[in-house]
Design an enzyme around this catalytic site. Structure first.
Site, PDB file in Angstrom:
ATOM      1  N   SER A 240      47.380  31.503  38.400  1.00  0.00           N
ATOM      2  CA  SER A 240      48.165  31.144  39.608  1.00  0.00           C
ATOM      3  C   SER A 240      47.212  30.126  40.460  1.00  0.00           C
ATOM      4  O   SER A 240      47.954  29.352  41.103  1.00  0.00           O
ATOM      5  CB  SER A 240      48.407  32.541  40.540  1.00  0.00           C
ATOM      6  N   HIS A 270      49.322  37.661  33.135  1.00  0.00           N
ATOM      7  CA  HIS A 270      48.549  37.671  34.613  1.00  0.00           C
ATOM      8  C   HIS A 270      48.692  38.841  35.363  1.00  0.00           C
ATOM      9  O   HIS A 270      48.171  39.658  35.326  1.00  0.00           O
ATOM     10  CB  HIS A 270      49.095  36.218  35.057  1.00  0.00           C
ATOM     11  N   HIS A 316      37.941  41.072  29.397  1.00  0.00           N
ATOM     12  CA  HIS A 316      37.992  40.096  30.443  1.00  0.00           C
ATOM     13  C   HIS A 316      37.771  38.848  29.636  1.00  0.00           C
ATOM     14  O   HIS A 316      36.870  38.943  28.767  1.00  0.00           O
ATOM     15  CB  HIS A 316      37.295  40.448  31.612  1.00  0.00           C
ATOM     16  N   ARG A 325      35.229  44.153  41.279  1.00  0.00           N
ATOM     17  CA  ARG A 325      36.465  44.367  41.833  1.00  0.00           C
ATOM     18  C   ARG A 325      37.194  45.728  41.750  1.00  0.00           C
ATOM     19  O   ARG A 325      37.725  46.407  42.275  1.00  0.00           O
ATOM     20  CB  ARG A 325      37.550  43.120  41.738  1.00  0.00           C
ATOM     21  N   ASP A 371      42.576  45.341  37.213  1.00  0.00           N
ATOM     22  CA  ASP A 371      43.670  45.845  37.017  1.00  0.00           C
ATOM     23  C   ASP A 371      43.441  47.387  36.543  1.00  0.00           C
ATOM     24  O   ASP A 371      44.617  48.013  36.543  1.00  0.00           O
ATOM     25  CB  ASP A 371      44.719  45.199  36.017  1.00  0.00           C
TER      26      ASP A 371
END
Ligand code: CMX
Length: 436
Positions: A240, A270, A316, A325, A371
């Protein structure tokens, strides 16, 4: 306006620094590119530059040199227990310093003054078929704002190249100011009664989103601020960010560019992973009629892996430890919703899955990413429409990509135009028949 003056004050030294680097050391190599990388999505190819964030494999993301725990601790907030104002984060991304309370609130007030959405944008959204995906509506709404681009009109009139960044900042502030209302409108149009809840002038940008989707709890206001901060930026190479940068490199304005970024966020590789992750946790919860035992989770994880699926929310491309995060949201969950059944499943999964992935030995990083938990928290507070999760990600991502777009323009980053080769050329290079 402080924000513009601050960036303007930083610019001369930055321009000199970059020009000197290119002039004196422009031919110094930054790395080599091999055939696997050319055919493999450019993984690891160092060809982008940003000073706004950096992902360290061990430490995770730093925004302007600050780790996630530092950002949460040091950015101004309404009370010691609250999450920071998102306006302060935007100041940090753009200026590179932790703002004072007054500076953070000035950004918040500025956004409020720019938050009015032209009527035709609602008409565009209302005209779409009821089954339109919310990401398509979101991207279209952003595009529908494009006629108001200050950059586009100033460019038509003619302006000095060194001033390009100013209308880019102006557009970025105008765009960001409207995103919570736009997204909330889409949410209520698609999933609720279609009635738009007006923003509350006493609330900040992050909290207002919570209010406008119809969830007026202080906890969700706080979680919204945290969520948008955490999703704001992750270097420049993610799809993005890169799509936004590529589109903007043609000197298109932030509306065109961010819409391009949103369109790439909409893909399953994504922005969709958060809903996959929640679905996986819900499947576990349903299969075992509640919170399972550690052994049951271990077995379920192996079943997933043995059927050649990935465990969503884990692994990742860059990170090699639990994503900070993830940790920030996990701590939030531990504090506020420790008894939520899905959160308890997510917590057990965090204990078990990394061990299983390590035993399996395929994933380079067995730890959770952002996520693995975000959907669980959204679900708890009442956002249960999975399709909407990517829109939430998009609201946050606007902060990072627009700050980058302003700086890219300020430093005169040019049109992106990498060179392509043919497969025959690669074969010839591989066998020494052609120089690389
Ligand atoms: N479960 C099972 N297998 C996994 C895995 C996981 N969570 N993560 C990686 N692997 C496997 C890969 O599929 C790959 O298998 P093959 O060798 O058979 O192709 C192998 O381990 C090596 O992969 P990797 O180098 O560790 O990871 P990549 O850089 O190729 O991919 C990622 C990274 C995130 C796409 C991958 O870990 C994955 O698919 N995770 C699950 C989906 C997910 O959570 N996506 C969200 C990413 C969040 C973000 O990008 O910010």
């Amino acid at each position: 306006m402080q924000l513009r003056d601050k960036v303007a004050a930083l610019l001369p030294a930055w321009r000199e620094r970059v020009q000197k680097l290119i002039y004196e050391h422009g031919d110094v190599k930054v790395g080599d590119v091999n055939i696997a990388q050319v055919y493999g999505g450019m993984r690891g190819v160092k060809s982008l530059v940003t000073d706004i964030s950096y992902v360290d494999p061990q430490e995770g993301i730093r925004f302007r040199g600050f780790t996630i725990p530092q950002v949460i601790k040091e950015l101004p907030k309404s009370s010691p227990n609250a999450m920071p104002w998102v306006g302060g984060l935007y100041y940090l991304l753009l200026v590179g310093e932790i703002p004072t309370e007054a500076e953070a609130l000035e950004v918040e007030e500025d956004w409020k003054a720019r938050s009015q959405i032209p009527e035709h944008v609602f008409e565009v959204l209302n005209a779409m078929p009821a089954d339109t995906h919310p990401m398509m509506l979101f991207s279209q709404a952003v595009l529908a704002l494009q006629p108001s681009s200050v950059f586009a009109s100033r460019y038509r009139e003619g302006m000095r190249r060194e001033d390009y960044w100013m209308p880019m900042l102006e557009d970025s502030l105008n765009l960001i100011a409207k995103l919570p209302s736009l997204a909330a409108y889409i949410y209520r149009l698609k999933y609720k009664d279609g009635k738009f809840i007006q923003p509350d002038p006493n609330l900040d940008w992050g909290a207002n989103f919570a209010h406008m989707v119809g969830i007026d709890s202080e906890e969700y206001q706080n979680f919204s601020r945290l969520y948008f901060i955490l999703h704001s930026d992750h270097e420049s190479g993610n799809a993005s960010a890169h799509a936004t940068h590529l589109a903007a490199s043609t000197l298109s304005d932030i509306y065109y560019a961010f819409s391009a970024g949103l369109n790439s966020l909409a893909g399953p590789l994504h922005g969709l992973a958060n809903q996959e992750s929640l679905r996986w946790l819900m499947d576990i919860h349903e299969k075992f009629n509640g919170v399972p035992t550690a052994e049951q989770i271990e077995r379920y994880t192996w079943e997933t892996l043995n059927s050649d699926k990935v465990v969503p929310g884990y692994g990742h491309a860059v990170l090699r430890k639990p994503d900070p995060r993830f940790m920030a949201q996990f701590e939030f969950g531990n504090k506020y919703i420790p008894d939520d059944e899905l959160f308890r499943v997510a917590k057990l999964v965090f204990e078990i899955v990394p061990k299983v992935l390590q035993v399996q030995g395929r994933a380079k990083n067995p730890w959770p990413n952002i996520d693995a938990i975000s959907g669980t928290l959204q679900h708890h507070y009442g956002i249960r429409e999975f399709d909407f999760y990517t829109v939430l990600f998009g609201i946050g991502r606007a902060l990072g990509v627009s700050a980058n777009a302003v700086w890219a323009r300020a430093l005169g980053q040019p049109l992106e135009r990498p060179k392509s080769v043919t497969t025959s050329m690669l074969e010839e290079i591989a066998t020494g028949q052609r120089p690389s």
